[in-house]
Enzyme design. Structure first.
Site, mmCIF file in Angstrom:
data_model
loop_
_atom_site.group_PDB
_atom_site.id
_atom_site.type_symbol
_atom_site.label_atom_id
_atom_site.label_comp_id
_atom_site.label_asym_id
_atom_site.label_seq_id
_atom_site.Cartn_x
_atom_site.Cartn_y
_atom_site.Cartn_z
ATOM 1 N N ALA A 187 -13.278 6.867 67.617
ATOM 2 C CA ALA A 187 -13.146 7.482 68.936
ATOM 3 C C ALA A 187 -13.765 8.877 68.990
ATOM 4 O O ALA A 187 -14.473 9.218 69.944
ATOM 5 C CB ALA A 187 -11.668 7.543 69.331
ATOM 6 N N LYS A 229 -9.959 -6.192 58.615
ATOM 7 C CA LYS A 229 -10.538 -5.014 57.950
ATOM 8 C C LYS A 229 -9.544 -3.869 57.889
ATOM 9 O O LYS A 229 -9.599 -3.034 56.979
ATOM 10 C CB LYS A 229 -11.833 -4.596 58.633
ATOM 11 C CG LYS A 229 -11.701 -4.266 60.122
ATOM 12 C CD LYS A 229 -11.411 -2.816 60.402
ATOM 13 C CE LYS A 229 -11.227 -2.569 61.888
ATOM 14 N NZ LYS A 229 -10.944 -1.151 62.198
ATOM 15 N N GLY A 244 -16.161 -3.627 66.528
ATOM 16 C CA GLY A 244 -17.264 -3.134 65.713
ATOM 17 C C GLY A 244 -16.958 -1.768 65.137
ATOM 18 O O GLY A 244 -15.923 -1.168 65.427
ATOM 19 N N VAL A 278 -1.091 4.788 66.093
ATOM 20 C CA VAL A 278 -0.829 3.427 65.628
ATOM 21 C C VAL A 278 -1.755 3.070 64.473
ATOM 22 O O VAL A 278 -2.952 3.358 64.505
ATOM 23 C CB VAL A 278 -1.031 2.417 66.784
ATOM 24 C CG1 VAL A 278 -0.957 0.984 66.264
ATOM 25 C CG2 VAL A 278 0.017 2.643 67.868
ATOM 26 N N ARG A 283 -7.493 5.674 60.273
ATOM 27 C CA ARG A 283 -6.031 5.768 60.173
ATOM 28 C C ARG A 283 -5.492 4.856 59.076
ATOM 29 O O ARG A 283 -4.569 5.225 58.349
ATOM 30 C CB ARG A 283 -5.389 5.366 61.500
ATOM 31 C CG ARG A 283 -5.761 6.230 62.676
ATOM 32 C CD ARG A 283 -5.227 5.603 63.950
ATOM 33 N NE ARG A 283 -5.762 6.244 65.131
ATOM 34 C CZ ARG A 283 -5.618 5.756 66.352
ATOM 35 N NH1 ARG A 283 -4.962 4.631 66.533
ATOM 36 N NH2 ARG A 283 -6.123 6.394 67.391
#
Length: 329
Positions: free
Chosen positions: A138, A189, A134, A277, A253
């Site tokens: 972070a 996504k 979802g 990553v 990112r």
């Protein structure tokens, strides 16, 4: 409840922090012994999520056996590339029966499996396997800013038990049995976020961004439906919710990958600068291969793959998408 978190990147650390601050005992473990020592000494993850102190209810473990002792739930929050080996470690340590959630998003390279499918393959006798997905960054969760996410599993009874156990005033949880839809939405996504970052970096404007997000949702829905998902799942948090956040948020990112490529930087340089990553990059080829398997048209994914392979320039990607034959929506 005792929760074991495997993986101490930014998201794994944020989840460990969150659940330890809301009535749970949490053990955080990672393979990197140096990082374990740093976190134990500083009581903070200076590498993955600096600036957030660990509460007493969050234990950093050097030994996975200690982290798994008395655990009622395992969260695997590694990269998708590290998911299989982490699940195999659970078997090795006699913990393959524990309820487990994959909190990473993507398709496994070479096999094309979704995260929950990897877990099912490694832990075939475990009936409590699912995914957490979802719209959630972070940094915001660590700041205890509100969010809403989805817990999905084929085991409806387990999800009905787990959602109220983990639900908090900061993280609102919704249950789902459409684990395919939730996993596909979370995986694809990331690819679409690279496309919007590319468009934003080329300064094509908000109209172009809206078009890419909308057509990206169409691609995700076509693929998910072909794989057996419910189309309505794509209208929820794990679909359009996660897509909007990742395609527009400054903390994304994958969007930053697109921004960097738009500047003419090499992919490896962009990834080094991001320092974390980017699942979108490692997912593009598997998404395209899966689309070919199901004979699904995914032009955004296809042109991005050509960009990553250096077969097209950033400008050519957008031009190719705009030059496609006119059609009904």
């Amino acid at each position: 409840m005792k929760i074991t978190v495997i993986g101490a990147g930014s998201w794994g650390t944020a989840l460990a922090l969150h659940f330890s601050q809301h009535g749970n005992r949490v053990s955080l473990w990672t393979r990197n012994a140096d990082q374990v020592r740093q976190m134990q000494e500083a009581r903070e993850n200076k590498r993955g999520l600096p600036g957030f102190s660990f509460p007493e209810t969050l234990e950093v473990c050097a030994d996975l056996a200690d982290a798994l002792k008395d655990s009622g739930l395992v969260l695997i929050v590694t990269s998708v590339a590290g998911l299989r080996s982490s699940a195999e470690l659970l078997k090795q340590y006699g913990a393959g029966h524990l309820p487990v959630l994959a909190a990473c998003k993507g398709f496994e390279q070479d096999t094309g499996l979704l995260t929950f499918q990897v877990l099912k393959e490694v832990l075939p006798d475990n009936k409590k396997i699912g995914v957490l997905s979802g719209p959630s960054f972070a940094q915001e969760l660590a700041k205890q800013l509100p969010c809403a996410v989805v817990l999905a599993s084929e085991n409806q009874e387990w999800i009905e038990e787990l959602v109220p156990q983990l639900n908090t005033t900061v993280m609102r949880l919704y249950g789902s049995t459409d684990v395919i839809g939730v996993a596909v939405g979370g995986a694809v996504k990331n690819v679409m976020a690279i496309a919007t970052g590319l468009s934003d970096g080329l300064e094509y404007g908000l109209n172009a961004r809206a078009a890419l997000v909308t057509r990206g949702l169409a691609e995700i829905t076509r693929l998910a439906s072909a794989m057996g998902a419910q189309p309505k799942t794509m209208m929820g948090l794990a679909g359009i919710g996660d897509l909007i956040l990742t395609c527009t948020g400054a903390l994304s990112r994958n969007r930053r990958v697109g921004l960097g490529l738009a500047e003419g930087k090499e992919l490896h340089q962009v990834l080094v600068e991001i320092g974390h990553v980017s699942e979108g990059v490692s997912t593009i080829e598997e998404v395209f291969n899966t689309a070919c398997k199901y004979q699904i048209d995914m032009p955004i994914t296809q042109t991005l793959l050509q960009l990553i392979r250096k077969e097209m320039t950033p400008q050519q990607v957008v031009e190719r998408l705009m030059e496609r034959s006119a059609r009904f929506e």
